[in-house]
Write an enzyme that holds these catalytic residues in place. Structure first.
Site, PDB file in Angstrom:
ATOM      1  N   GLN A  60      -6.736  -0.949   5.282  1.00 30.74           N
ATOM      2  CA  GLN A  60      -7.331  -1.526   6.503  1.00 30.74           C
ATOM      3  C   GLN A  60      -8.821  -1.811   6.329  1.00 30.74           C
ATOM      4  O   GLN A  60      -9.484  -2.196   7.290  1.00 30.74           O
ATOM      5  CB  GLN A  60      -7.164  -0.542   7.681  1.00 30.74           C
ATOM      6  CG  GLN A  60      -5.738  -0.236   8.075  1.00 30.74           C
ATOM      7  CD  GLN A  60      -5.095  -1.336   8.915  1.00 30.74           C
ATOM      8  OE1 GLN A  60      -5.733  -2.314   9.312  1.00 30.74           O
ATOM      9  NE2 GLN A  60      -3.813  -1.181   9.193  1.00 30.74           N
ATOM     10  N   CYS A  68       4.997   1.952  12.312  1.00 33.68           N
ATOM     11  CA  CYS A  68       6.108   2.686  11.695  1.00 33.68           C
ATOM     12  C   CYS A  68       6.679   3.744  12.622  1.00 33.68           C
ATOM     13  O   CYS A  68       7.847   4.082  12.542  1.00 33.68           O
ATOM     14  CB  CYS A  68       5.669   3.346  10.394  1.00 33.68           C
ATOM     15  SG  CYS A  68       3.922   3.363  10.149  1.00 33.68           S
ATOM     16  N   ASN A 122      -5.539   3.342  10.391  1.00 31.63           N
ATOM     17  CA  ASN A 122      -4.776   2.218  10.925  1.00 31.63           C
ATOM     18  C   ASN A 122      -4.541   2.295  12.433  1.00 31.63           C
ATOM     19  O   ASN A 122      -4.279   1.292  13.064  1.00 31.63           O
ATOM     20  CB  ASN A 122      -3.433   2.099  10.196  1.00 31.63           C
ATOM     21  CG  ASN A 122      -2.727   3.426  10.059  1.00 31.63           C
ATOM     22  OD1 ASN A 122      -3.235   4.351   9.412  1.00 31.63           O
ATOM     23  ND2 ASN A 122      -1.572   3.544  10.682  1.00 31.63           N
ATOM     24  N   ALA A 134       0.826  -1.213   0.000  1.00 33.23           N
ATOM     25  CA  ALA A 134       0.000   0.000   0.000  1.00 33.23           C
ATOM     26  C   ALA A 134       0.859   1.262   0.000  1.00 33.23           C
ATOM     27  O   ALA A 134       0.433   2.293  -0.508  1.00 33.23           O
ATOM     28  CB  ALA A 134      -0.951  -0.002   1.194  1.00 33.23           C
ATOM     29  N   THR A 135       2.054   1.194   0.546  1.00 30.75           N
ATOM     30  CA  THR A 135       2.931   2.376   0.514  1.00 30.75           C
ATOM     31  C   THR A 135       3.190   2.779  -0.928  1.00 30.75           C
ATOM     32  O   THR A 135       3.035   3.949  -1.312  1.00 30.75           O
ATOM     33  CB  THR A 135       4.276   2.071   1.218  1.00 30.75           C
ATOM     34  OG1 THR A 135       4.010   1.758   2.590  1.00 30.75           O
ATOM     35  CG2 THR A 135       5.228   3.260   1.137  1.00 30.75           C
ATOM     36  N   SER A 160      -3.253  -3.610   0.495  1.00 22.62           N
ATOM     37  CA  SER A 160      -2.019  -4.232   0.994  1.00 22.62           C
ATOM     38  C   SER A 160      -2.284  -5.687   1.337  1.00 22.62           C
ATOM     39  O   SER A 160      -3.311  -5.995   1.956  1.00 22.62           O
ATOM     40  CB  SER A 160      -1.548  -3.489   2.247  1.00 22.62           C
ATOM     41  OG  SER A 160      -0.468  -4.182   2.846  1.00 22.62           O
ATOM     42  N   GLY A 161      -1.376  -6.584   0.968  1.00 21.45           N
ATOM     43  CA  GLY A 161      -1.563  -8.008   1.259  1.00 21.45           C
ATOM     44  C   GLY A 161      -1.499  -8.337   2.737  1.00 21.45           C
ATOM     45  O   GLY A 161      -2.339  -9.069   3.260  1.00 21.45           O
ATOM     46  N   HIS A 162      -0.508  -7.769   3.422  1.00 20.08           N
ATOM     47  CA  HIS A 162      -0.236  -8.280   4.769  1.00 20.08           C
ATOM     48  C   HIS A 162      -1.181  -7.768   5.847  1.00 20.08           C
ATOM     49  O   HIS A 162      -1.081  -8.163   7.004  1.00 20.08           O
ATOM     50  CB  HIS A 162       1.226  -8.044   5.153  1.00 20.08           C
ATOM     51  CG  HIS A 162       1.610  -6.635   5.469  1.00 20.08           C
ATOM     52  ND1 HIS A 162       1.737  -6.197   6.766  1.00 20.08           N
ATOM     53  CD2 HIS A 162       1.907  -5.584   4.688  1.00 20.08           C
ATOM     54  CE1 HIS A 162       2.118  -4.913   6.752  1.00 20.08           C
ATOM     55  NE2 HIS A 162       2.225  -4.522   5.494  1.00 20.08           N
TER      56      HIS A 162
HETATM   57  C1  LIG Z   1      -0.071  -0.842   6.515  1.00 24.67           C
HETATM   58  C2  LIG Z   1      -0.678   0.341   5.873  1.00 24.67           C
HETATM   59  C3  LIG Z   1      -0.047   0.963   4.799  1.00 24.67           C
HETATM   60  C4  LIG Z   1       1.273   0.485   4.247  1.00 24.67           C
HETATM   61  O1  LIG Z   1       1.088  -0.743   3.601  1.00 24.67           O
HETATM   62  P1  LIG Z   1       2.367  -1.631   3.152  1.00 24.67           P
HETATM   63  O2  LIG Z   1       1.728  -2.695   2.318  1.00 24.67           O
HETATM   64  O3  LIG Z   1       2.964  -2.138   4.415  1.00 24.67           O
HETATM   65  O4  LIG Z   1       3.257  -0.750   2.385  1.00 24.67           O
HETATM   66  C5  LIG Z   1      -0.655   2.060   4.239  1.00 24.67           C
HETATM   67  N1  LIG Z   1      -1.817   2.519   4.717  1.00 24.67           N
HETATM   68  C6  LIG Z   1      -2.461   1.951   5.749  1.00 24.67           C
HETATM   69  C7  LIG Z   1      -3.749   2.510   6.212  1.00 24.67           C
HETATM   70  C8  LIG Z   1      -1.904   0.849   6.357  1.00 24.67           C
HETATM   71  O5  LIG Z   1      -2.524   0.287   7.391  1.00 24.67           O
END
Ligand SMILES: *Cc1c(COP(=O)(O)O)cnc(C)c1O
Length: 402
Positions: free
Chosen positions: A192, A338, A164, A84-85, A212-214
């Site tokens: 999220q 982060c 988040n 997502a970044t 984002s996958g994780h």
């Molecule tokens: C975790 C998160 C991100 C970053 O996602 P990554 O896949 O780790 O780069 C961006 N936005 C939100 C709201 C998140 O929770």
């Protein structure tokens, strides 16, 4: 036997993971789908001259379909990214830079993820103007303020669907309607949101959405950007290269990770409602349990406009860093992963108007797919014991050194 059964019931494996907004484990079903693509099915999805490539390409395209179906999009509208970044950077910088000769203004909000805020800051250095909308104590933006912030010069509105840190859900359908009325593209960071609340790109008039996958039981290092095709949104890519992903994201696709993201979203789509009900029960049990045992527990942000798996709580008179040291058996966090190295109070809670002492007393609790009732009960007793102990000791004064 009865005694043993009773003992077994209360037994939980320690430490207990309660940080599901920071990351989630890969669901075993996702893992099973991914595994063959590391070994026997190792082809490059961009190889057009042999079966190894075709096999990988078919798997990637199936994943793209799964992702699209879950968010109400067309497979052609999905661009794979590293997370997502990257998706947020691509959406915000990509649109702004593409339209920069015509439009030089962006609208976002103060509680966005760092990668959104920093992307906008970078664009300010390139000569763009930006409006950072405030939020109320509930964590939500004011729709009238949004309407007032949009000008003829506005290239993009970027407002996250779910925060988040505090888990609150912005009114994205109303935001999308305002953007449609004003003729401005709407980007939302939905990392999220998907799998946790209903999320449909058409219903919210979303032009761009980051995934984002994780955060959804898929692997780390993969995500996607939804980019609407009708009406078409144009963006400038971040990377130079072979022109994969329709020229928007060069680089060889990580087949196994793409497959994992697709499978994670397919599961999220089909199990969301049942999972949400389970998580809401667990969260209610947790909050009711804590409030029965402890005074001075406040919820940061709206409780009624929040994903089921999140609580962000402040414990009056407590320093959360000290409390987390006491609660070593619980994997918790203060705010976002982060920024959790810094002892600065969260900028999200600050934007809500939470005072500095209560912000320093805050803990984020993330409940997820593999959380059990016994784990919640264990967490309630641990919190009750340690908060009471620290309050008796008058803890805040003793932690000044951090
Ligand atoms: C975790 C998160 C991100 C970053 O996602 P990554 O896949 O780790 O780069 C961006 N936005 C939100 C709201 C998140 O929770």
């Amino acid at each position: 036997m009865a005694v043993k059964a009773k003992h077994e019931k209360g037994k939980v494996k320690l430490p207990i993971y309660l940080d599901y907004q920071s990351t989630t484990p890969v669901d075993p079903r996702v893992m099973a789908a991914m595994l063959p693509f590391f070994t026997e099915k190792f082809g490059n999805a961009h190889s057009r001259t042999h079966a190894f490539g075709w096999e990988a390409e078919a798997a990637v395209e199936k994943a793209r379909e799964q992702i699209a179906r879950t968010i109400g999009a067309d497979a052609k509208e999905i661009v794979f990214t590293s997370g997502a970044t990257e998706a947020n950077n691509l959406a915000i910088k990509g649109v702004a830079r593409f339209y920069k000769s015509k439009k030089r203004h962006l609208v976002t909000c103060r509680t966005e993820h760092k990668c959104v805020l920093e992307s906008v800051r970078d664009l300010e250095k390139e000569g763009f103007d930006a409006t950072f909308l405030d939020v109320g104590a509930d964590g939500l933006i004011d729709l009238n303020a949004l309407r007032a912030a949009i000008t003829e010069q506005t290239a993009l509105v970027s407002i996250m669907t779910v925060n988040n840190e505090i888990g609150v859900v912005q009114p994205v359908e109303a935001i999308g309607a305002i953007c449609r009325e004003k003729g401005v593209p709407f980007h939302t960071d939905a990392a999220q949101a998907v799998g946790k609340i209903p999320f449909d790109v058409a219903a919210a008039n979303v032009g761009l959405a980051s995934l984002s996958g994780h955060k959804i039981y898929g692997p780390k290092g993969i995500g996607a950007l939804y980019v609407r095709r009708r009406p078409r949104l144009r963006l400038e890519p971040l990377f130079s290269g072979g022109g994969q992903e329709g020229g928007l994201r060069s680089g060889t696709l990580p087949t196994a990770l793409c497959v994992g993201l697709g499978e994670a979203l397919a599961i999220a789509g089909s199990e969301r409602e049942a999972e949400a009900a389970k998580l809401l029960d667990l969260r209610t049990r947790l909050l009711d349990g804590l409030r029965a045992e402890l005074a001075g527990v406040t919820v940061n942000g709206a409780l009624d406009a929040r994903i089921p798996g999140n609580l962000n709580l402040s414990f009056a008179g407590i320093n959360s860093e000290t409390l987390m040291m006491e609660l070593r058996d619980l994997a918790l966090s203060t705010g976002s992963a982060c920024s959790s190295e810094s002892l600065e109070p969260s900028y999200v809670l600050e934007a809500l108007g939470v005072d500095a002492a209560m912000a320093r007393a805050s803990i984020r609790i993330g409940i997820g797919r593999f959380t059990t009732v016994d784990e919640i009960d264990h967490a309630v007793s641990a919190f009750a014991e340690k908060v009471a102990k620290l309050r008796r000791a008058g803890a805040p004064a003793s932690v000044a050194a951090g």
